[in-house]
Enzyme design. Structure first.
Site, PDB file in Angstrom:
ATOM      1  N   GLU A   1       9.224  -0.003  -6.105  1.00 57.20           N
ATOM      2  CA  GLU A   1       8.120  -0.287  -5.178  1.00 57.20           C
ATOM      3  C   GLU A   1       8.163  -1.764  -4.834  1.00 57.20           C
ATOM      4  O   GLU A   1       8.176  -2.620  -5.720  1.00 57.20           O
ATOM      5  CB  GLU A   1       6.785   0.104  -5.826  1.00 57.20           C
ATOM      6  CG  GLU A   1       5.612  -0.163  -4.899  1.00 57.20           C
ATOM      7  CD  GLU A   1       4.444   0.804  -5.107  1.00 57.20           C
ATOM      8  OE1 GLU A   1       4.643   1.894  -5.673  1.00 57.20           O
ATOM      9  OE2 GLU A   1       3.328   0.448  -4.684  1.00 57.20           O
ATOM     10  N   ARG A   2       8.201  -2.048  -3.547  1.00 54.51           N
ATOM     11  CA  ARG A   2       8.307  -3.431  -3.064  1.00 54.51           C
ATOM     12  C   ARG A   2       9.550  -4.113  -3.624  1.00 54.51           C
ATOM     13  O   ARG A   2       9.521  -5.301  -3.988  1.00 54.51           O
ATOM     14  CB  ARG A   2       7.060  -4.250  -3.406  1.00 54.51           C
ATOM     15  CG  ARG A   2       5.748  -3.578  -3.064  1.00 54.51           C
ATOM     16  CD  ARG A   2       5.685  -3.138  -1.629  1.00 54.51           C
ATOM     17  NE  ARG A   2       4.460  -2.411  -1.330  1.00 54.51           N
ATOM     18  CZ  ARG A   2       4.256  -1.817  -0.152  1.00 54.51           C
ATOM     19  NH1 ARG A   2       5.181  -1.828   0.788  1.00 54.51           N
ATOM     20  NH2 ARG A   2       3.136  -1.191   0.072  1.00 54.51           N
TER      21      ARG A   2
ATOM     22  N   LYS B   1      -3.208   0.140 -14.285  1.00 48.97           N
ATOM     23  CA  LYS B   1      -3.818   0.073 -12.954  1.00 48.97           C
ATOM     24  C   LYS B   1      -4.724   1.291 -12.857  1.00 48.97           C
ATOM     25  O   LYS B   1      -4.238   2.419 -12.785  1.00 48.97           O
ATOM     26  CB  LYS B   1      -2.727   0.106 -11.888  1.00 48.97           C
ATOM     27  CG  LYS B   1      -3.243   0.212 -10.447  1.00 48.97           C
ATOM     28  CD  LYS B   1      -2.098   0.129  -9.429  1.00 48.97           C
ATOM     29  CE  LYS B   1      -2.602   0.264  -8.000  1.00 48.97           C
ATOM     30  NZ  LYS B   1      -1.512   0.097  -7.007  1.00 48.97           N
TER      31      LYS B   1
ATOM     32  N   GLU C   1      -6.345   2.020  -5.572  1.00 41.99           N
ATOM     33  CA  GLU C   1      -5.418   2.681  -4.649  1.00 41.99           C
ATOM     34  C   GLU C   1      -5.094   4.092  -5.131  1.00 41.99           C
ATOM     35  O   GLU C   1      -3.938   4.472  -5.300  1.00 41.99           O
ATOM     36  CB  GLU C   1      -4.148   1.833  -4.476  1.00 41.99           C
ATOM     37  CG  GLU C   1      -4.464   0.467  -3.881  1.00 41.99           C
ATOM     38  CD  GLU C   1      -3.253  -0.409  -3.596  1.00 41.99           C
ATOM     39  OE1 GLU C   1      -2.252  -0.299  -4.322  1.00 41.99           O
ATOM     40  OE2 GLU C   1      -3.319  -1.196  -2.628  1.00 41.99           O
TER      41      GLU C   1
ATOM     42  N   ARG D   1      -5.517  -4.339 -15.108  1.00 40.80           N
ATOM     43  CA  ARG D   1      -5.445  -5.065 -13.833  1.00 40.80           C
ATOM     44  C   ARG D   1      -6.786  -5.059 -13.096  1.00 40.80           C
ATOM     45  O   ARG D   1      -7.517  -4.068 -13.118  1.00 40.80           O
ATOM     46  CB  ARG D   1      -4.351  -4.482 -12.941  1.00 40.80           C
ATOM     47  CG  ARG D   1      -2.964  -4.668 -13.549  1.00 40.80           C
ATOM     48  CD  ARG D   1      -1.883  -4.067 -12.676  1.00 40.80           C
ATOM     49  NE  ARG D   1      -1.515  -4.903 -11.558  1.00 40.80           N
ATOM     50  CZ  ARG D   1      -1.447  -4.495 -10.300  1.00 40.80           C
ATOM     51  NH1 ARG D   1      -1.767  -3.256  -9.980  1.00 40.80           N
ATOM     52  NH2 ARG D   1      -1.064  -5.313  -9.346  1.00 40.80           N
TER      53      ARG D   1
ATOM     54  N   ARG E   1     -12.609  -6.860   0.836  1.00 39.64           N
ATOM     55  CA  ARG E   1     -11.612  -6.688  -0.221  1.00 39.64           C
ATOM     56  C   ARG E   1     -11.450  -7.941  -1.070  1.00 39.64           C
ATOM     57  O   ARG E   1     -11.223  -7.855  -2.273  1.00 39.64           O
ATOM     58  CB  ARG E   1     -10.292  -6.295   0.456  1.00 39.64           C
ATOM     59  CG  ARG E   1      -9.141  -6.159  -0.472  1.00 39.64           C
ATOM     60  CD  ARG E   1      -8.015  -5.469   0.264  1.00 39.64           C
ATOM     61  NE  ARG E   1      -6.765  -5.616  -0.457  1.00 39.64           N
ATOM     62  CZ  ARG E   1      -5.606  -5.131  -0.048  1.00 39.64           C
ATOM     63  NH1 ARG E   1      -5.539  -4.460   1.105  1.00 39.64           N
ATOM     64  NH2 ARG E   1      -4.505  -5.294  -0.752  1.00 39.64           N
TER      65      ARG E   1
ATOM     66  N   LYS F   1      -5.029 -10.634  -9.999  1.00 37.77           N
ATOM     67  CA  LYS F   1      -4.049 -10.887  -8.938  1.00 37.77           C
ATOM     68  C   LYS F   1      -4.429 -12.123  -8.139  1.00 37.77           C
ATOM     69  O   LYS F   1      -5.592 -12.337  -7.824  1.00 37.77           O
ATOM     70  CB  LYS F   1      -3.970  -9.668  -8.015  1.00 37.77           C
ATOM     71  CG  LYS F   1      -2.902  -9.784  -6.943  1.00 37.77           C
ATOM     72  CD  LYS F   1      -2.912  -8.597  -5.989  1.00 37.77           C
ATOM     73  CE  LYS F   1      -2.113  -7.425  -6.515  1.00 37.77           C
ATOM     74  NZ  LYS F   1      -1.691  -6.490  -5.417  1.00 37.77           N
TER      75      LYS F   1
ATOM     76  N   ASP G   1      -4.069 -10.086  -1.493  1.00 37.98           N
ATOM     77  CA  ASP G   1      -2.824  -9.439  -1.914  1.00 37.98           C
ATOM     78  C   ASP G   1      -1.584 -10.282  -1.637  1.00 37.98           C
ATOM     79  O   ASP G   1      -0.805  -9.954  -0.743  1.00 37.98           O
ATOM     80  CB  ASP G   1      -2.692  -8.089  -1.192  1.00 37.98           C
ATOM     81  CG  ASP G   1      -1.703  -7.158  -1.894  1.00 37.98           C
ATOM     82  OD1 ASP G   1      -1.080  -7.582  -2.871  1.00 37.98           O
ATOM     83  OD2 ASP G   1      -1.568  -6.008  -1.446  1.00 37.98           O
TER      84      ASP G   1
ATOM     85  N   GLU H   1      -1.860 -13.050 -12.122  1.00 39.48           N
ATOM     86  CA  GLU H   1      -0.738 -12.239 -11.639  1.00 39.48           C
ATOM     87  C   GLU H   1      -0.198 -12.821 -10.342  1.00 39.48           C
ATOM     88  O   GLU H   1      -0.908 -12.929  -9.346  1.00 39.48           O
ATOM     89  CB  GLU H   1      -1.188 -10.786 -11.396  1.00 39.48           C
ATOM     90  CG  GLU H   1      -0.093  -9.908 -10.809  1.00 39.48           C
ATOM     91  CD  GLU H   1      -0.506  -8.435 -10.611  1.00 39.48           C
ATOM     92  OE1 GLU H   1      -1.295  -7.910 -11.419  1.00 39.48           O
ATOM     93  OE2 GLU H   1      -0.034  -7.824  -9.646  1.00 39.48           O
TER      94      GLU H   1
ATOM     95  N   GLU I   1       7.042  -9.611  -1.130  1.00 42.41           N
ATOM     96  CA  GLU I   1       6.513  -8.534  -0.288  1.00 42.41           C
ATOM     97  C   GLU I   1       6.015  -9.034   1.070  1.00 42.41           C
ATOM     98  O   GLU I   1       6.342  -8.474   2.104  1.00 42.41           O
ATOM     99  CB  GLU I   1       5.388  -7.807  -1.033  1.00 42.41           C
ATOM    100  CG  GLU I   1       4.721  -6.722  -0.195  1.00 42.41           C
ATOM    101  CD  GLU I   1       3.677  -5.918  -0.966  1.00 42.41           C
ATOM    102  OE1 GLU I   1       3.480  -6.169  -2.169  1.00 42.41           O
ATOM    103  OE2 GLU I   1       3.066  -5.037  -0.357  1.00 42.41           O
TER     104      GLU I   1
ATOM    105  N   TRP J   1      -8.591   0.742   8.722  1.00 37.23           N
ATOM    106  CA  TRP J   1      -9.265  -0.313   7.935  1.00 37.23           C
ATOM    107  C   TRP J   1      -9.761  -1.427   8.843  1.00 37.23           C
ATOM    108  O   TRP J   1     -10.948  -1.696   8.877  1.00 37.23           O
ATOM    109  CB  TRP J   1      -8.325  -0.842   6.865  1.00 37.23           C
ATOM    110  CG  TRP J   1      -7.827   0.254   5.992  1.00 37.23           C
ATOM    111  CD1 TRP J   1      -8.568   0.946   5.082  1.00 37.23           C
ATOM    112  CD2 TRP J   1      -6.511   0.822   5.967  1.00 37.23           C
ATOM    113  NE1 TRP J   1      -7.794   1.903   4.487  1.00 37.23           N
ATOM    114  CE2 TRP J   1      -6.533   1.857   4.994  1.00 37.23           C
ATOM    115  CE3 TRP J   1      -5.332   0.563   6.649  1.00 37.23           C
ATOM    116  CZ2 TRP J   1      -5.409   2.632   4.708  1.00 37.23           C
ATOM    117  CZ3 TRP J   1      -4.211   1.327   6.358  1.00 37.23           C
ATOM    118  CH2 TRP J   1      -4.267   2.344   5.405  1.00 37.23           C
TER     119      TRP J   1
HETATM  120  C1  GCU Z   1       0.090  -4.079  -3.078  1.00 41.99           C
HETATM  121  C2  GCU Z   1       1.389  -3.387  -2.853  1.00 41.99           C
HETATM  122  C3  GCU Z   1       1.417  -2.044  -3.532  1.00 41.99           C
HETATM  123  C4  GCU Z   1       1.066  -2.206  -5.006  1.00 41.99           C
HETATM  124  C5  GCU Z   1      -0.258  -2.913  -5.142  1.00 41.99           C
HETATM  125  C6  GCU Z   1      -0.607  -3.268  -6.569  1.00 41.99           C
HETATM  126  O1  GCU Z   1      -0.939  -3.415  -2.409  1.00 41.99           O
HETATM  127  O2  GCU Z   1       1.616  -3.242  -1.475  1.00 41.99           O
HETATM  128  O3  GCU Z   1       2.699  -1.507  -3.378  1.00 41.99           O
HETATM  129  O4  GCU Z   1       1.011  -0.982  -5.645  1.00 41.99           O
HETATM  130  O5  GCU Z   1      -0.211  -4.125  -4.450  1.00 41.99           O
HETATM  131  O6  GCU Z   1      -0.544  -4.445  -6.905  1.00 41.99           O
HETATM  132  O7  GCU Z   1      -0.975  -2.413  -7.355  1.00 41.99           O
END
Ligand code: GCU
Length: 680
Positions: A161-162, A283, A287, A320, A337, A361, A366, A388, A394, A542
């Site tokens: 991811e990323r 996490k 999301e 997190r 956000r 974070k 983000d 973080e 990204e 959004w």
């Molecule tokens: C960002 C990222 C996601 C990731 C998320 C996270 O939104 O685009 O891919 O899962 O951060 O930090 O959990």
């Protein structure tokens, strides 16, 4: 060496001269008295480095001058001879002492633990690799931050991811890699940069990864063995709904006794397989990930439940704070956000167990190229916390553009929160000294993959190296770190060093100037996040990212008329950001919605700033390429070409950014560029 695989452990041959002669004089022999695997790994590294840099054989039977390496209790009489009692007392569990002793005919690297020995050896190799004197050394070095962590976002299927540097080197097609050699080289790189903790799977824990703490434990344990050799603890991201996954328990409610039992027995199984297992990264309620909210519980309930399971074994829970409403409707102008982490976690301050760490974070949105520091730093007085960062680029060019992030991280670490008196920088919250935390430190999302050179863009290695070094010692400057990395990777030619250093140090500013302006962020293509698209997110469901229309741009986060986010800061920071007059230019549009004719501190209007920054940024991106081409005959061809290709792409792509952004704002505002440059 031409592929970039050996990175900052390339050990380039050193030039003849005084420094070289000094090294040869001392480094011909080495004395080690311990069989411990980590000490032996340090010895191997020492031999590899010295033999490559100096072109000599290192004897292990000293007669005359030598280097002595070992723990204080390890039975090496040279070590016990060189260090005084009061020195020993200053060396922490991961620190080391180093002393050049003429009387004892040796330079001794001593530590209280094998990991410390390793760090000491890497330190001495770094001094040599950057042509510094090794005579007259007498110092004790301890890491400033306890936890110096990397988070992999690797999935079991081999995707990352990323990830911007190929597929995962940990997994392939839902199997653990058999290439433990590469993992060992990775561990060497990480340890040499000072990293001591790695979470090996994505924070978004999918179905099969949920079984890493059960079915796949033997595989995880093999990786832990490799990491252990280099002083690195292995962590896993876990699925909060783990107990329900195979139908063992009908709920994941953190207060349910069956759920608690399930986690306790999992912890026992994990520690039976990996006695020094680090702990969990979680996490939750973020999301669409499961979490305690489903059961009407809060994050403290969730984290403490896991913490209790790990506590008997010395494990920790890293929870997190990236929790926000990802289903916000664009018409809703109050939900913000940027506020979310503070709103969720500030009320829970003091409610977390001692072995829970909140991972906050930065930035609060983000990982944009420019954001204010998360206001949660300073707000939590009774909670362990780590910051973080994202080494993966990204939102900063995805390792196709060069963007050296150490200056950004430095700025964040130096930010004064005013949380406890006048001098309360983030770095003192992060290192635990401000509030006296049991655990503290830094975590960052990794930027590595199975590309031969690890990071796709060769120059992105500097972020990985730099992150580790900064986590070890936040007082190092971005310049120092760049220059170390360059010597260790490319050798010590001052011309090469000068050029690459300039490229790295200018790159963040350049990237910022041709992308989203003045702290507003998010003008990227949705989903994959590469390349310009001003309204990509704005006109999604959004739609709360920049609010640009024909009259103006920016997000009103003030107290009176906006989301009130500015009030989450302490002391003068709150007023400073809230005030249109005082808000720094680079963050203006993060905090305020203004007309295009608004005049900045720089004296320019917002619209003219947008035009100027984008023309300049694209021009400077092109200059990066010509700076690099001046090194054509000075850098190994394989390395040279990799970077040349990426910088070409960047120069072209920066023009695309320039044109998209300028054209958009020209047509929206109807205001001409006062230098009459081409805007479509
Ligand atoms: C960002 C990222 C996601 C990731 C998320 C996270 O939104 O685009 O891919 O899962 O951060 O930090 O959990």
């Amino acid at each position: 060496a031409d592929s970039g695989y050996t990175a900052w452990l390339s050990y380039p041959v050193l030039p003849q001269g005084n420094a070289y002669n000094q090294y040869v004089k001392w480094c011909g022999a080495v004395k080690v008295a311990e069989e411990n695997d980590t000490v032996q790994a340090a010895l191997q590294e020492w031999q590899r480095g010295i033999e490559s840099m100096l072109g000599i054989k290192v004897s292990s039977k000293p007669d005359g001058l030598c280097i002595a390496i070992g723990t204080f209790q390890g039975g090496n009489e040279l070590i016990s001879g060189v260090f005084a009692e009061d020195t020993l007392a200053k060396v922490g569990p991961e620190g080391f002492a180093i002393r050049s002793s003429e009387e004892n005919d040796c330079i001794a690297v001593g530590a209280s633990s094998p990991a410390g020995v390793l760090y000491g050896v890497f330190h001495l190799l770094r001094l040599i690799g950057s042509l510094q004197s090794i005579e007259g050394l007498d110092e004790v070095v301890n890491p400033v931050n306890g936890l110096r962590m990397i988070n992999h976002w690797d999935n079991f299927d081999g995707s990352v991811e990323r990830g911007y540097s190929g597929r995962s080197f940990l997994y392939e097609d839902n199997r653990f890699t058999r290439d433990l050699e590469r993992i060992r080289d990775y561990a060497r790189l990480m340890s040499s940069a000072g990293i001591n903790a790695i979470a090996i799977n994505n924070v978004n824990v999918h179905a099969l990864e949920t079984l890493f703490i059960s079915k796949y434990l033997p595989d995880v344990s093999r990786i832990a063995d490799v990491f252990r050799l280099y002083g690195i603890k292995l962590f896993l991201s876990v699925n909060f709904a783990g107990p329900m996954h195979e139908g063992e328990v009908g709920t994941a409610d953190p207060l349910d006794p069956e759920v608690r039992k399930w986690w306790q027995s999992k912890a026992a199984e994990i520690y039976a397989a990996i006695p020094d297992f680090g702990g969990f990264v979680v996490k939750a309620d973020s999301e669409n990930r499961p979490g305690p909210f489903t059961y009407g519980r809060d994050h403290a309930d969730g984290a403490n439940m896991l913490a209790e399971a790990l506590e008997p074994f010395g494990g920790i829970v890293i929870w997190r704070c990236f929790v926000y409403n990802c289903k916000q409707d664009w018409r809703d102008r109050k939900t913000d956000r940027a506020r979310a982490a503070y709103d969720h976690f500030k009320p829970l301050d003091g409610k977390f167990n001692d072995n829970v760490i909140l991972q906050i974070k930065n930035g609060p949105m983000d990982f944009q190229v420019r954001e204010p520091v998360s206001p949660l730093f300073g707000a939590l007085e009774r909670t362990n916390q780590v910051i973080e960062f994202q080494i993966a680029q990204e939102y900063t060019g995805q390792q196709r553009h060069v963007c050296y992030l150490v200056p950004q991280w430095k700025e964040i670490m130096e930010f004064n929160t005013y949380a406890k008196g006048e001098a309360s920088p983030v770095k003192h919250i992060v290192d635990g000294s401000l509030w006296g935390n049991r655990y503290s430190g830094i975590a960052a999302v990794s930027n590595v993959g199975n590309d031969k050179n690890w990071t796709g863009h060769l120059l992105a290695q500097a972020n990985l190296y730099g992150y580790g070094r900064l986590a070890w010692n936040p007082e190092l400057t971005a310049e120092q770190i760049a220059s170390e990395w360059i010597s260790l990777t490319f050798g010590t030619d001052p011309v090469v060093s000068g050029v690459i250093s300039r490229i790295l140090l200018d790159s963040w500013e350049i990237y910022e100037s041709y992308t989203a302006p003045l702290g507003v962020g998010w003008m990227i293509n949705p989903e994959h996040h590469y390349g310009p698209n001003v309204d990509g997110y704005e006109y999604s469901q959004w739609g709360t990212y920049h609010y640009a229309d024909h009259r103006g741009i920016g997000v009103d986060r003030t107290v009176k008329t906006g989301t009130g986010y500015s009030a989450q800061y302490l002391g003068s920071n709150a007023e400073h950001y809230d005030s249109l007059e005082e808000c720094p230019d680079e963050l203006l549009l993060f905090f305020h919605h203004v007309p295009y004719t608004h005049i900045l501190h720089s004296g320019k209007t917002v619209i003219q700033h947008i035009y100027d920054a984008h023309f300049e940024g694209a021009e400077r991106a092109a200059e990066l390429l010509s700076m690099w081409t001046s090194l054509k005959d000075k850098v190994a061809e394989g390395l040279y070409l990799q970077v040349e290709n990426r910088l070409k792409e960047q120069a072209g792509h920066a023009k695309e950014w320039r044109d998209q952004i300028n054209t958009y704002f020209y047509r929206k505002s109807g205001i001409e560029d006062n230098s009459e440059r081409v805007i479509y």
